[in-house]
Design a protein around this motif. Structure first.
Motif, PDB file in Angstrom:
ATOM      1  N   TYR A  69       0.833  -1.201   0.000  1.00 61.28           N
ATOM      2  CA  TYR A  69       0.000   0.000   0.000  1.00 61.28           C
ATOM      3  C   TYR A  69       0.871   1.256   0.000  1.00 61.28           C
ATOM      4  N   ALA A  70       1.882   1.274   0.877  1.00 64.36           N
ATOM      5  CA  ALA A  70       2.746   2.450   0.981  1.00 64.36           C
ATOM      6  C   ALA A  70       3.533   2.674  -0.306  1.00 64.36           C
ATOM      7  N   TRP A  71       3.977   1.602  -0.935  1.00 57.69           N
ATOM      8  CA  TRP A  71       4.761   1.741  -2.172  1.00 57.69           C
ATOM      9  C   TRP A  71       3.917   2.369  -3.280  1.00 57.69           C
ATOM     10  N   VAL A  72       2.699   1.869  -3.461  1.00 59.35           N
ATOM     11  CA  VAL A  72       1.831   2.398  -4.523  1.00 59.35           C
ATOM     12  C   VAL A  72       1.373   3.810  -4.179  1.00 59.35           C
ATOM     13  N   ARG A  73       1.096   4.066  -2.905  1.00 54.87           N
ATOM     14  CA  ARG A  73       0.710   5.421  -2.477  1.00 54.87           C
ATOM     15  C   ARG A  73       1.819   6.423  -2.782  1.00 54.87           C
ATOM     16  N   ASN A  74       3.061   6.057  -2.479  1.00 53.96           N
ATOM     17  CA  ASN A  74       4.184   6.959  -2.736  1.00 53.96           C
ATOM     18  C   ASN A  74       4.343   7.252  -4.224  1.00 53.96           C
ATOM     19  N   ALA A  75       4.044   6.248  -5.049  1.00 55.33           N
ATOM     20  CA  ALA A  75       4.243   6.397  -6.489  1.00 55.33           C
ATOM     21  C   ALA A  75       3.106   7.136  -7.173  1.00 55.33           C
ATOM     22  N   PHE A  76       1.867   6.824  -6.798  1.00 59.35           N
ATOM     23  CA  PHE A  76       0.724   7.310  -7.574  1.00 59.35           C
ATOM     24  C   PHE A  76      -0.326   8.059  -6.751  1.00 59.35           C
ATOM     25  N   GLY A  77      -0.083   8.239  -5.466  1.00 61.93           N
ATOM     26  CA  GLY A  77      -1.038   8.975  -4.648  1.00 61.93           C
ATOM     27  C   GLY A  77      -1.941   8.062  -3.835  1.00 61.93           C
ATOM     28  N   GLY A  78      -2.642   8.692  -2.891  1.00 60.28           N
ATOM     29  CA  GLY A  78      -3.437   7.943  -1.927  1.00 60.28           C
ATOM     30  C   GLY A  78      -4.562   7.129  -2.521  1.00 60.28           C
ATOM     31  N   ARG A  79      -5.234   7.666  -3.557  1.00 58.59           N
ATOM     32  CA  ARG A  79      -6.383   6.936  -4.100  1.00 58.59           C
ATOM     33  C   ARG A  79      -5.960   5.612  -4.718  1.00 58.59           C
ATOM     34  N   TRP A  80      -4.857   5.603  -5.461  1.00 56.79           N
ATOM     35  CA  TRP A  80      -4.393   4.342  -6.055  1.00 56.79           C
ATOM     36  C   TRP A  80      -3.853   3.407  -4.978  1.00 56.79           C
ATOM     37  N   GLY A  81      -3.210   3.983  -3.975  1.00 54.02           N
ATOM     38  CA  GLY A  81      -2.769   3.151  -2.860  1.00 54.02           C
ATOM     39  C   GLY A  81      -3.949   2.477  -2.183  1.00 54.02           C
ATOM     40  N   SER A  82      -5.037   3.206  -2.039  1.00 53.47           N
ATOM     41  CA  SER A  82      -6.234   2.658  -1.403  1.00 53.47           C
ATOM     42  C   SER A  82      -6.861   1.553  -2.236  1.00 53.47           C
ATOM     43  N   ARG A  83      -6.851   1.726  -3.557  1.00 54.18           N
ATOM     44  CA  ARG A  83      -7.404   0.683  -4.424  1.00 54.18           C
ATOM     45  C   ARG A  83      -6.615  -0.614  -4.272  1.00 54.18           C
ATOM     46  N   VAL A  84      -5.299  -0.478  -4.222  1.00 56.92           N
ATOM     47  CA  VAL A  84      -4.454  -1.656  -4.027  1.00 56.92           C
ATOM     48  C   VAL A  84      -4.721  -2.276  -2.665  1.00 56.92           C
ATOM     49  N   SER A  85      -4.779  -1.431  -1.632  1.00 53.12           N
ATOM     50  CA  SER A  85      -5.004  -1.930  -0.283  1.00 53.12           C
ATOM     51  C   SER A  85      -6.362  -2.622  -0.174  1.00 53.12           C
ATOM     52  N   TRP A  86      -7.387  -2.064  -0.813  1.00 55.75           N
ATOM     53  CA  TRP A  86      -8.718  -2.674  -0.769  1.00 55.75           C
ATOM     54  C   TRP A  86      -8.706  -4.043  -1.432  1.00 55.75           C
ATOM     55  N   SER A  87      -8.146  -4.132  -2.640  1.00 56.68           N
ATOM     56  CA  SER A  87      -8.099  -5.429  -3.333  1.00 56.68           C
ATOM     57  C   SER A  87      -7.302  -6.444  -2.523  1.00 56.68           C
ATOM     58  N   TYR A  88      -6.207  -5.990  -1.961  1.00 53.38           N
ATOM     59  CA  TYR A  88      -5.333  -6.843  -1.161  1.00 53.38           C
ATOM     60  C   TYR A  88      -6.080  -7.369   0.065  1.00 53.38           C
ATOM     61  N   TRP A  89      -6.830  -6.477   0.699  1.00 48.42           N
ATOM     62  CA  TRP A  89      -7.537  -6.857   1.927  1.00 48.42           C
ATOM     63  C   TRP A  89      -8.757  -7.718   1.630  1.00 48.42           C
ATOM     64  N   VAL A  90      -9.591  -7.299   0.674  1.00 42.58           N
ATOM     65  CA  VAL A  90     -10.843  -8.013   0.438  1.00 42.58           C
ATOM     66  C   VAL A  90     -10.578  -9.415  -0.129  1.00 42.58           C
ATOM     67  N   ASN A  91      -9.463  -9.567  -0.859  1.00 39.26           N
ATOM     68  CA  ASN A  91      -9.105 -10.905  -1.319  1.00 39.26           C
ATOM     69  C   ASN A  91      -8.933 -11.863  -0.147  1.00 39.26           C
ATOM     70  N   ASN A  92      -8.478 -11.336   0.996  1.00 36.76           N
ATOM     71  CA  ASN A  92      -8.250 -12.203   2.135  1.00 36.76           C
ATOM     72  C   ASN A  92      -9.535 -12.758   2.723  1.00 36.76           C
ATOM     73  N   ALA A  93     -10.636 -12.015   2.585  1.00 36.56           N
ATOM     74  CA  ALA A  93     -11.925 -12.574   3.008  1.00 36.56           C
ATOM     75  C   ALA A  93     -12.268 -13.795   2.155  1.00 36.56           C
ATOM     76  N   LEU A  94     -11.969 -13.700   0.850  1.00 41.64           N
ATOM     77  CA  LEU A  94     -12.196 -14.828  -0.051  1.00 41.64           C
ATOM     78  C   LEU A  94     -11.191 -15.941   0.217  1.00 41.64           C
ATOM     79  N   TYR A  95      -9.940 -15.541   0.457  1.00 36.44           N
ATOM     80  CA  TYR A  95      -8.891 -16.535   0.691  1.00 36.44           C
ATOM     81  C   TYR A  95      -9.132 -17.320   1.975  1.00 36.44           C
ATOM     82  N   LEU A  96      -9.532 -16.623   3.033  1.00 33.11           N
ATOM     83  CA  LEU A  96      -9.868 -17.317   4.266  1.00 33.11           C
ATOM     84  C   LEU A  96     -10.955 -18.346   4.030  1.00 33.11           C
TER      85      LEU A  96
END
Length: 452
Positions: A69-96
């Motif tokens: 999340y921090a890497w993408v946020r630093n590169a492209f701003g908070g909104r893109w960092g959030s999109r990555v973080s959301w996909s990363y997090w919500v996948n874990n609900a499916l993965y669990l």
């Protein structure tokens, strides 16, 4: 701010092995056939190695809490960092959900063959909230779940490999391994690539807890190298062992590992005892795997929320342990709803497993496109940054690695949503689009919170 440094190099190696080395992937890859051994080697050289090098550079150059999340946020701003973080997090609900479905199937196979799908779903929900609890307690204690899980995984893979060699010497191979069988069918064989790629993602996960590391600049590159060698060797041995014992057409995605161990250990009382012990160890590794991914994903989501890029609930932390309470509870609640929904819709354990697996895998791949894009952007925009480790070969090699990995991920996403000969997988596609839209709504809500 995390003030207690608890992760050393050994912890990071075991954490990464626990995250990436997936026993459930062995049966799925073996079901491809003998050519899966070729795909493991090819994917290891073309994707796994470059991916590890990129994560090693990013992890020690930008050791920030939140990792990807921090890497993408630093590169492209908070909104893109959030999109990555959301996909990363919500996948874990499916993965669990997918992992605990596998747990319940193996538990039924070992102890209660007549266990209904209802009770299997109940087991999955119980395990989900155990995972939430472990995520909330102090990392000093919680880290031992992934550590022990990684050690048990290696033990099981060694048992599989040794058993496969012994079985083949005494009974012959259930599937012939030859140059002809190892050669992939380039027409239809590419459809199996996503399963292999899915099994080798996760090098970046440990960097989500960078502020809890003792020395990330020193330990991140070496831990990735060591864990990478362990992981690829275990996958090769494990897949070959399953292929040695069970004809491809008879491999069950949920129960294939126990079937294989039973063949290897024999029907004697001692053999059954060994299978039972390894089966219990296997169950623990499934729990540890879920705990590991939840630890990384919840920390990434919590950091995004604290930056006001996801709803503030995700950022709630334990005052005592500094652990992501809000993200963990949200993860448990989401996984519970999914388990109930899929439990109603599925006809069998295996159907349930594959539905959740394919749906979650596409969501899982999306953040990694952002990771490689961020790597290229930060190499160009922040060239003077001190990088204790750099991808060897200079900028041309670094950019080539990032573009090749991104291309492989894009092809994998397409092949999970469109299967040649079957067409578009509408449940997978609709589910992915739905979760992306939900993520956008959450991000806009967080932005309104931030504006206030």
């Amino acid at each position: 701010m995390y003030t207690h440094k608890t992760l050393g190099r050994k912890d990071m190696v075991l954490f990464t092995v626990s995250a990436i080395l997936l026993l459930d992937t062995v049966a799925a890859s073996a079901s491809i056939g003998v050519a899966s051994l070729f795909w493991w080697v090819a994917a290891g050289l073309i994707f796994f190695l470059p991916f590890g090098l990129v994560c090693a550079e990013m992890g020690c150059a930008y050791p920030e809490q939140g990792g990807i999340y921090a890497w993408v946020r630093n590169a492209f701003g908070g909104r893109w960092g959030s999109r990555v973080s959301w996909s990363y997090w919500v996948n874990n609900a499916l993965y669990l959900s997918a992992t605990f479905i596998l747990f319940a199937g193996i538990f039924r196979q070992l102890f209660f063959p007549a266990l209904s799908l209802f009770w299997q779903v109940a087991i999955c929900i119980t395990l989900t909230w155990i995972t939430v609890f472990i995520n909330i307690i102090s990392l000093d204690i919680g880290k031992w779940i992934p550590n022990l899980g990684a050690i048990l995984k290696i033990v099981i893979f060694i048992a599989l490999g040794a058993g496969g060699i012994n079985y083949a010497l005494n009974n012959g191979m259930a599937n012939e391994i030859s140059l002809a069988s190892l050669t992939p069918d380039w027409g239809s064989g590419l459809q199996y690539l996503p399963v292999i790629i899915y099994g080798i993602l996760g090098f970046e996960l440990v960097s989500a807890g960078s502020e809890e590391m003792k020395d990330p600049a020193r330990d991140v590159p070496s831990s990735i190298l060591i864990s990478g060698l362990i992981i690829i060797l275990c996958y090769l041995f494990g897949t070959a062992a399953v292929l040695a014992a069970i004809p491809v057409a008879e491999i069950n995605l949920v129960e294939g590992l126990i079937d294989t161990l039973s063949l290897f250990m024999g029907a004697s009382a001692m053999g059954k005892g060994v299978v039972l012990a390894l089966g219990v160890a296997l169950l623990f590794t499934l729990l540890s795997n879920s705990v590991t991914w939840a630890m990384g994903a919840n920390r990434a989501a919590a950091q995004a929320a604290q930056d006001r890029e996801l709803p503030s609930f995700f950022g709630i932390e334990s005052k005592t342990n500094q652990t992501p309470v809000g993200a963990a509870i949200a993860l448990g609640s989401s996984a519970t709803v999914l388990m109930i929904l899929y439990g109603v819709l599925a006809n069998s354990n295996e159907d349930l497993f594959w539905s959740v697996f394919a749906f979650g895998a596409v969501i899982f791949f999306l953040p990694y496109l952002g990771l490689f894009a961020a790597f290229i952007k930060m190499r160009r925009a922040d060239p003077d940054r001190h990088r204790p480790f750099r991808v060897p070969g200079g900028p041309p090699a670094a950019y080539l690695f990032a573009f090749v990995c991104s291309g492989i991920l894009a092809v994998s996403i397409i092949l999970f949503t469109y299967i040649p000969g079957e067409g578009i997988q509408w449940p997978v596609l609709i589910g992915v689009v739905t979760l992306v839209i939900v993520g956008e709504l959450f991000i806009r809500y967080a932005e309104k919170e931030k504006a206030k």
